[in-house]
Design a protein around this motif. Sequence first.
Motif, PDB file in Angstrom:
ATOM      1  N   ARG A 290       0.829  -1.210   0.000  1.00 50.77           N
ATOM      2  CA  ARG A 290       0.000   0.000   0.000  1.00 50.77           C
ATOM      3  C   ARG A 290       0.857   1.251   0.000  1.00 50.77           C
ATOM      4  O   ARG A 290       0.597   2.203  -0.717  1.00 50.77           O
ATOM      5  CB  ARG A 290      -0.913  -0.007   1.220  1.00 50.77           C
ATOM      6  N   ILE A 291       1.895   1.232   0.854  1.00 55.78           N
ATOM      7  CA  ILE A 291       2.808   2.380   0.879  1.00 55.78           C
ATOM      8  C   ILE A 291       3.467   2.531  -0.497  1.00 55.78           C
ATOM      9  O   ILE A 291       3.627   3.641  -1.012  1.00 55.78           O
ATOM     10  CB  ILE A 291       3.894   2.194   1.969  1.00 55.78           C
ATOM     11  N   ALA A 292       3.830   1.408  -1.096  1.00 55.52           N
ATOM     12  CA  ALA A 292       4.465   1.460  -2.418  1.00 55.52           C
ATOM     13  C   ALA A 292       3.513   2.078  -3.430  1.00 55.52           C
ATOM     14  O   ALA A 292       3.903   2.902  -4.258  1.00 55.52           O
ATOM     15  CB  ALA A 292       4.888   0.065  -2.859  1.00 55.52           C
ATOM     16  N   MET A 293       2.251   1.698  -3.356  1.00 60.66           N
ATOM     17  CA  MET A 293       1.272   2.241  -4.295  1.00 60.66           C
ATOM     18  C   MET A 293       1.214   3.761  -4.165  1.00 60.66           C
ATOM     19  O   MET A 293       1.287   4.483  -5.147  1.00 60.66           O
ATOM     20  CB  MET A 293      -0.106   1.626  -4.042  1.00 60.66           C
ATOM     21  N   TYR A 294       1.118   4.241  -2.933  1.00 56.74           N
ATOM     22  CA  TYR A 294       0.986   5.679  -2.748  1.00 56.74           C
ATOM     23  C   TYR A 294       2.280   6.448  -2.936  1.00 56.74           C
ATOM     24  O   TYR A 294       2.259   7.594  -3.365  1.00 56.74           O
ATOM     25  CB  TYR A 294       0.351   5.993  -1.389  1.00 56.74           C
ATOM     26  N   THR A 295       3.395   5.820  -2.627  1.00 52.23           N
ATOM     27  CA  THR A 295       4.663   6.491  -2.911  1.00 52.23           C
ATOM     28  C   THR A 295       4.780   6.698  -4.417  1.00 52.23           C
ATOM     29  O   THR A 295       5.157   7.777  -4.882  1.00 52.23           O
ATOM     30  CB  THR A 295       5.854   5.656  -2.396  1.00 52.23           C
ATOM     31  N   GLY A 296       4.408   5.672  -5.176  1.00 54.90           N
ATOM     32  CA  GLY A 296       4.399   5.807  -6.637  1.00 54.90           C
ATOM     33  C   GLY A 296       3.480   6.943  -7.073  1.00 54.90           C
ATOM     34  O   GLY A 296       3.867   7.795  -7.876  1.00 54.90           O
ATOM     35  N   ASP A 297       2.282   6.972  -6.533  1.00 59.73           N
ATOM     36  CA  ASP A 297       1.331   8.040  -6.884  1.00 59.73           C
ATOM     37  C   ASP A 297       1.906   9.413  -6.555  1.00 59.73           C
ATOM     38  O   ASP A 297       1.768  10.370  -7.326  1.00 59.73           O
ATOM     39  CB  ASP A 297       0.008   7.863  -6.106  1.00 59.73           C
ATOM     40  N   TYR A 298       2.539   9.482  -5.401  1.00 62.23           N
ATOM     41  CA  TYR A 298       3.098  10.766  -4.965  1.00 62.23           C
ATOM     42  C   TYR A 298       4.223  11.236  -5.897  1.00 62.23           C
ATOM     43  O   TYR A 298       4.248  12.374  -6.355  1.00 62.23           O
ATOM     44  CB  TYR A 298       3.627  10.636  -3.533  1.00 62.23           C
ATOM     45  N   ILE A 299       5.140  10.329  -6.179  1.00 61.53           N
ATOM     46  CA  ILE A 299       6.270  10.687  -7.043  1.00 61.53           C
ATOM     47  C   ILE A 299       5.757  11.090  -8.419  1.00 61.53           C
ATOM     48  O   ILE A 299       6.237  12.032  -9.052  1.00 61.53           O
ATOM     49  CB  ILE A 299       7.251   9.496  -7.170  1.00 61.53           C
ATOM     50  N   PHE A 300       4.743  10.382  -8.840  1.00 60.41           N
ATOM     51  CA  PHE A 300       4.139  10.667 -10.116  1.00 60.41           C
ATOM     52  C   PHE A 300       3.517  12.067 -10.147  1.00 60.41           C
ATOM     53  O   PHE A 300       3.674  12.827 -11.116  1.00 60.41           O
ATOM     54  CB  PHE A 300       3.095   9.590 -10.350  1.00 60.41           C
ATOM     55  N   SER A 301       2.842  12.444  -9.064  1.00 67.25           N
ATOM     56  CA  SER A 301       2.273  13.796  -8.989  1.00 67.25           C
ATOM     57  C   SER A 301       3.375  14.843  -9.005  1.00 67.25           C
ATOM     58  O   SER A 301       3.236  15.911  -9.606  1.00 67.25           O
ATOM     59  CB  SER A 301       1.485  13.999  -7.698  1.00 67.25           C
ATOM     60  N   ARG A 302       4.465  14.536  -8.333  1.00 73.14           N
ATOM     61  CA  ARG A 302       5.610  15.432  -8.333  1.00 73.14           C
ATOM     62  C   ARG A 302       6.131  15.645  -9.748  1.00 73.14           C
ATOM     63  O   ARG A 302       6.556  16.737 -10.125  1.00 73.14           O
ATOM     64  CB  ARG A 302       6.728  14.847  -7.474  1.00 73.14           C
ATOM     65  N   ALA A 303       6.096  14.572 -10.522  1.00 70.48           N
ATOM     66  CA  ALA A 303       6.537  14.664 -11.920  1.00 70.48           C
ATOM     67  C   ALA A 303       5.657  15.647 -12.682  1.00 70.48           C
ATOM     68  O   ALA A 303       6.137  16.461 -13.470  1.00 70.48           O
ATOM     69  CB  ALA A 303       6.490  13.281 -12.573  1.00 70.48           C
ATOM     70  N   LEU A 304       4.368  15.593 -12.425  1.00 70.11           N
ATOM     71  CA  LEU A 304       3.439  16.490 -13.119  1.00 70.11           C
ATOM     72  C   LEU A 304       3.666  17.930 -12.704  1.00 70.11           C
ATOM     73  O   LEU A 304       3.585  18.844 -13.520  1.00 70.11           O
ATOM     74  CB  LEU A 304       1.990  16.096 -12.809  1.00 70.11           C
ATOM     75  N   VAL A 305       3.960  18.133 -11.416  1.00 64.63           N
ATOM     76  CA  VAL A 305       4.210  19.493 -10.952  1.00 64.63           C
ATOM     77  C   VAL A 305       5.454  20.055 -11.650  1.00 64.63           C
ATOM     78  O   VAL A 305       5.466  21.202 -12.091  1.00 64.63           O
ATOM     79  CB  VAL A 305       4.383  19.536  -9.416  1.00 64.63           C
ATOM     80  N   SER A 306       6.473  19.209 -11.776  1.00 60.18           N
ATOM     81  CA  SER A 306       7.715  19.669 -12.398  1.00 60.18           C
ATOM     82  C   SER A 306       7.494  20.083 -13.848  1.00 60.18           C
ATOM     83  O   SER A 306       7.916  21.145 -14.283  1.00 60.18           O
ATOM     84  CB  SER A 306       8.775  18.570 -12.320  1.00 60.18           C
ATOM     85  N   ILE A 307       6.803  19.265 -14.600  1.00 57.24           N
ATOM     86  CA  ILE A 307       6.604  19.594 -16.023  1.00 57.24           C
ATOM     87  C   ILE A 307       5.475  20.607 -16.191  1.00 57.24           C
ATOM     88  O   ILE A 307       5.375  21.266 -17.238  1.00 57.24           O
ATOM     89  CB  ILE A 307       6.349  18.321 -16.868  1.00 57.24           C
ATOM     90  N   GLY A 308       4.648  20.758 -15.155  1.00 54.21           N
ATOM     91  CA  GLY A 308       3.530  21.710 -15.221  1.00 54.21           C
ATOM     92  C   GLY A 308       3.982  23.124 -15.501  1.00 54.21           C
ATOM     93  O   GLY A 308       3.222  23.942 -16.014  1.00 54.21           O
ATOM     94  N   GLU A 309       5.232  23.414 -15.169  1.00 49.33           N
ATOM     95  CA  GLU A 309       5.723  24.777 -15.364  1.00 49.33           C
ATOM     96  C   GLU A 309       6.133  25.069 -16.807  1.00 49.33           C
ATOM     97  O   GLU A 309       6.416  26.214 -17.164  1.00 49.33           O
ATOM     98  CB  GLU A 309       6.903  25.034 -14.425  1.00 49.33           C
ATOM     99  N   ILE A 310       6.200  24.032 -17.615  1.00 42.15           N
ATOM    100  CA  ILE A 310       6.568  24.232 -19.028  1.00 42.15           C
ATOM    101  C   ILE A 310       5.355  24.746 -19.798  1.00 42.15           C
ATOM    102  O   ILE A 310       4.275  24.147 -19.748  1.00 42.15           O
ATOM    103  CB  ILE A 310       7.070  22.914 -19.655  1.00 42.15           C
ATOM    104  N   ASP A 311       5.581  25.811 -20.545  1.00 43.00           N
ATOM    105  CA  ASP A 311       4.485  26.545 -21.168  1.00 43.00           C
ATOM    106  C   ASP A 311       4.197  26.068 -22.601  1.00 43.00           C
ATOM    107  O   ASP A 311       3.938  26.890 -23.472  1.00 43.00           O
ATOM    108  CB  ASP A 311       4.862  28.039 -21.165  1.00 43.00           C
ATOM    109  N   ILE A 312       4.304  24.780 -22.852  1.00 41.61           N
ATOM    110  CA  ILE A 312       4.072  24.274 -24.214  1.00 41.61           C
ATOM    111  C   ILE A 312       3.039  23.148 -24.120  1.00 41.61           C
ATOM    112  O   ILE A 312       3.311  22.092 -23.553  1.00 41.61           O
ATOM    113  CB  ILE A 312       5.379  23.708 -24.836  1.00 41.61           C
ATOM    114  N   THR A 313       1.859  23.380 -24.675  1.00 42.26           N
ATOM    115  CA  THR A 313       0.774  22.399 -24.547  1.00 42.26           C
ATOM    116  C   THR A 313       1.172  21.040 -25.128  1.00 42.26           C
ATOM    117  O   THR A 313       0.842  20.000 -24.557  1.00 42.26           O
ATOM    118  CB  THR A 313      -0.504  22.911 -25.244  1.00 42.26           C
ATOM    119  N   ALA A 314       1.893  21.057 -26.242  1.00 47.08           N
ATOM    120  CA  ALA A 314       2.282  19.792 -26.883  1.00 47.08           C
ATOM    121  C   ALA A 314       3.087  18.911 -25.920  1.00 47.08           C
ATOM    122  O   ALA A 314       3.016  17.681 -25.982  1.00 47.08           O
ATOM    123  CB  ALA A 314       3.081  20.067 -28.152  1.00 47.08           C
ATOM    124  N   VAL A 315       3.840  19.551 -25.046  1.00 49.44           N
ATOM    125  CA  VAL A 315       4.649  18.810 -24.071  1.00 49.44           C
ATOM    126  C   VAL A 315       3.746  18.026 -23.119  1.00 49.44           C
ATOM    127  O   VAL A 315       3.971  16.845 -22.839  1.00 49.44           O
ATOM    128  CB  VAL A 315       5.572  19.781 -23.283  1.00 49.44           C
TER     129      VAL A 315
END
Lengths: 324, 324
Positions: free
Chosen positions: A109-134
């Motif tokens: 269960r912890i593994a599942m949520y750690t994965g989800d968390y890291i994954f959300s972090r990934a979205l936050v990081s790329i969220g700052e890129i201003d190119i929709t195609a990305v």
Amino acid sequence: MEKLKLMSLYTAFRKDLSFIEKELEQSVDSSSPVIRQASLLLLRAGGKRIRPIFVILSSQFGKYSLENVSKVAVSLELIHMASLVHDDVIDNSDVRRGFETVKARWNNRIAMYTGDYIFSRALVSIGEIDITAVHQLLAETMLEICKGEIIQIEYQQQIDQSFRDYLRRIKRKTALLLSSSCELGARVSEASPDIVVKLKRFGYFAGMAFQIVDDILDIISTDEKLGKPAGSDLLNGHLTLPTLYIKDEPEFQPFLKHSFDGTLTEEDRSKMLTYIRQSGAIEKAQFVSDLYLKKAVMEVESLPDGDAKKSLLQIAEFLSKRKF
Amino acid sequence: MEKLKLMSLYTAFRKDLSFIEKELEQSVDSSSPVIRQASLLLLRAGGKRIRPIFVILSSQFGKYSLENVSKVAVSLELIHMASLVHDDVIDNSDVRRGFETVKARWNNRIAMYTGDYIFSRALVSIGEIDITAVHQLLAETMLEICKGEIIQIEYQQQIDQSFRDYLRRIKRKTALLLSSSCELGARVSEASPDIVVKLKRFGYFAGMAFQIVDDILDIISTDEKLGKPAGSDLLNGHLTLPTLYIKDEPEFQPFLKHSFDGTLTEEDRSKMLTYIRQSGAIEKAQFVSDLYLKKAVMEVESLPDGDAKKSLLQIAEFLSKRKF
């Protein structure tokens, strides 16, 4: 020796890579102790940071900006990490690269949520890129990876499968994210469209070669070098390219059966590995990997000359000849 | 009767909602039989589609475009669905809304990947929106939800926790996604910044009221209406607002202990529910929910008059008075 060779390839980009490494560490610095420990465990287990390196190199073909490159590279490496955590749940793996996995140290269960968390972090990081195609490309890549993981479960323990099934699986498991690493690196630096296409294809072919070598190493390398038992793929119910060549041989049947049903003894694991190594299957698989490498090299050869091109060629060569 | 009331609120947007419903179905129509079945199971289990309705209503305050509204609404509802699948793994739940859960029908691993898949689909849907702020907001929301889920695990079976801990949990569990539904609806239709802020705050307060009512219903409703055993929160190790008021009462201790360690008999579950219902805790919790409702209403009252405003007020009222 091998590791040194990889490191020297990375020397030219050492500063940028260490910047990205720091950003990676910061981005998983959660206030939750469990997440922080689990993420750091994953980060420290390391890996070759191939996705960041592909982003950096591909970005050299446009207007290079470390800030943008870093956001994309961090995002891709985090997505890779998140998928590893979830894979360990699927495969019930207790060690990866010599380190205890998140699911082993804590639980599924912890593994599942750690994965989800890291994954959300990934979205936050790329969220700052201003190119929709990305964002679109990343979403599509994620989707294909997820589909691939479900297909991997569906094919787990299935003996009746073809080479095409295998290639489709590793495409989704590995090649797509490497392909997208190159494409996103090129796009974020606004490289010309024909260069974007070539880099994308390079990443794809290099990724296919890389994964086939990974699957070969799972059989010919040592437990120590792998950081997990050699033959893990079979023990987890996955047929890979080498084993597809021999899966119907009568002598191989007892090994296959016992690997899949979890009753393979240590002695038989050793015999099984010897059997596969001497069967000629490794050479056949290496030949296929080399074919993909050639395709990757062909894509790069028509790119503008320079350090980035040279490095891409060296890395492709390394990835498909590596021993770890 | 209650359901009819909700349906009549939805009448004005029936066409748009059914368009979104079809898009939802299409977006989970995977070629993998397991994913398709699991996703359709989730879709059919339904739910109130509150996130889509919030997106639709909030979009009315700008330039309404069903195409954009639908992409955002589909994305948010899918994220909600994906988090439910993962929650069922955490809580080890076999039924939800009267339907078998994915983890029960298949297993935890399939549930993990079905969640990942649906989640990727959500990204693909919103990936087509050409506003960087939208992607950023979604990523930040996801991150907070994930953090919330880990915190939920950390507080599972913990008796020593405060009202503040509870409020922080439900904020992340429910209020943030509803808040973002309103904000994204407003942003995608380019509503003015002050309207965006009001709708965002409305969604947050309405979400808090909604979740407290949900936690009350878990105790005062019937197994049949809930589609799962009444008292599930306690059985899963979660203290909610009503139970926080009485957790230290000596008569309640045996119920709490047996709920948490899984040894509560059916007879004692019934006695426990009666105990909580008669303790006065339900009324105290309802009072807090009503406070949030009032805050939600205050935000809406200063919005421009019209059907959308009226509907938002009706829905807020419904959400905190509902019996299912």
